[in-house]
Write a protein that holds these residues in place. Structure first.
Motif, PDB file in Angstrom:
ATOM      1  N   ARG A  93       0.807  34.271  10.921  1.00  0.00           N
ATOM      2  CA  ARG A  93       0.626  32.834  11.139  1.00  0.00           C
ATOM      3  C   ARG A  93       1.962  32.099  11.055  1.00  0.00           C
ATOM      4  O   ARG A  93       2.186  31.126  11.757  1.00  0.00           O
ATOM      5  N   ASP A  96       4.187  33.611  14.443  1.00  0.00           N
ATOM      6  CA  ASP A  96       3.704  33.477  15.812  1.00  0.00           C
ATOM      7  C   ASP A  96       3.785  32.051  16.343  1.00  0.00           C
ATOM      8  O   ASP A  96       3.720  31.080  15.594  1.00  0.00           O
ATOM      9  N   GLU A  99       0.388  29.047  20.548  1.00  0.00           N
ATOM     10  CA  GLU A  99      -0.529  29.586  21.571  1.00  0.00           C
ATOM     11  C   GLU A  99      -0.976  31.011  21.234  1.00  0.00           C
ATOM     12  O   GLU A  99      -2.103  31.407  21.534  1.00  0.00           O
ATOM     13  N   THR A 100      -0.110  31.773  20.603  1.00  0.00           N
ATOM     14  CA  THR A 100      -0.466  33.135  20.181  1.00  0.00           C
ATOM     15  C   THR A 100      -1.496  33.079  19.062  1.00  0.00           C
ATOM     16  O   THR A 100      -2.460  33.860  19.042  1.00  0.00           O
ATOM     17  N   LYS A 102      -3.663  30.767  18.581  1.00  0.00           N
ATOM     18  CA  LYS A 102      -4.929  30.361  19.194  1.00  0.00           C
ATOM     19  C   LYS A 102      -5.641  31.564  19.794  1.00  0.00           C
ATOM     20  O   LYS A 102      -6.842  31.751  19.611  1.00  0.00           O
ATOM     21  N   LYS A 103      -4.876  32.402  20.521  1.00  0.00           N
ATOM     22  CA  LYS A 103      -5.458  33.607  21.140  1.00  0.00           C
ATOM     23  C   LYS A 103      -6.026  34.555  20.086  1.00  0.00           C
ATOM     24  O   LYS A 103      -7.039  35.200  20.299  1.00  0.00           O
ATOM     25  N   LYS A 104      -5.304  34.669  18.956  1.00  0.00           N
ATOM     26  CA  LYS A 104      -5.733  35.572  17.880  1.00  0.00           C
ATOM     27  C   LYS A 104      -6.818  34.959  17.001  1.00  0.00           C
ATOM     28  O   LYS A 104      -7.362  35.636  16.132  1.00  0.00           O
ATOM     29  N   GLY A 105      -7.083  33.675  17.191  1.00  0.00           N
ATOM     30  CA  GLY A 105      -8.087  33.002  16.369  1.00  0.00           C
ATOM     31  C   GLY A 105      -7.606  32.735  14.957  1.00  0.00           C
ATOM     32  O   GLY A 105      -8.419  32.655  14.033  1.00  0.00           O
TER      33      GLY A 105
END
Length: 185
Positions: A93, A96, A99-100, A102-105
């Motif tokens: 966290r 990254d 946007e990364t 967000k993709k990983k949740g």
């Protein structure tokens, strides 16, 4: 992480000034068969500005995981999958791009008192280049509504005095029982 022996302080200083220390993770003691002392993971990065991650130049993440894990026997501690995920997620966290995440949740990074903190290199300089995570992450704040120290101390003191009194009573009973045994011989 803090030793000044054998040039370690100078080596640490150079690594910090060259901005290759990405993250320090203090692990709990008793994780390894060969030693009971705590270990520390050094995560290094030659280039903190690229590789698909956010620009982390001039920053170091400190994670204090010494309170994690559970004892699996009287001499060995083990980190659970949840403990490992907590450490890894804090690092990811922090490292990254949004946007990364967000993709990983994953939620965006935020310092967590007593566990992790992102620190500027200037702050590490002020602390003589010491890389012990406990120095930077702080302590977990007490819960709201907790009783003041003086009140808590008085309660503990009364409890201790009660234990002493109970101990004295038990000692008298044991001495009387032992005296009875030796008289019967």
């Amino acid at each position: 992480m803090s030793s000044q022996q054998s040039g370690e302080g100078e080596i640490r200083k150079r690594m910090i000034e060259e901005d290759v220390v990405d993250c320090m993770v203090a692990l709990p003691g008793q994780l390894f068969f060969s030693t009971q002392i705590p270990a520390c993971l050094w995560i290094l990065a030659r280039n903190k500005s690229a590789n698909g991650h956010r620009d982390r130049r001039g920053e170091i993440l400190f994670i204090d995981a010494r309170q994690l894990g559970h004892m699996i026997d009287r001499v060995r501690r083990e980190l659970s999958a949840e403990d490992i995920a907590k450490i890894a997620n804090a690092y990811h966290r922090w490292r990254d791009k949004p946007e990364t995440l967000k993709k990983k949740g994953l939620e965006p990074y935020a310092d967590e008192a007593g566990f992790c903190k992102a620190v500027k290199i200037d702050v590490v300089r002020e602390h003589d280049y010491i890389l012990a995570p406990g120095r930077y992450v702080g302590v977990v704040p007490e819960e709201d509504g907790s009783e003041p120290f003086n009140e808590r101390f008085e309660k503990l003191h009364r409890t201790l005095l009660g234990h002493f009194a109970d101990g004295a009573k038990l000692e008298k009973r044991i001495r009387a029982a032992l005296a009875g045994i030796s008289k019967n011989d």
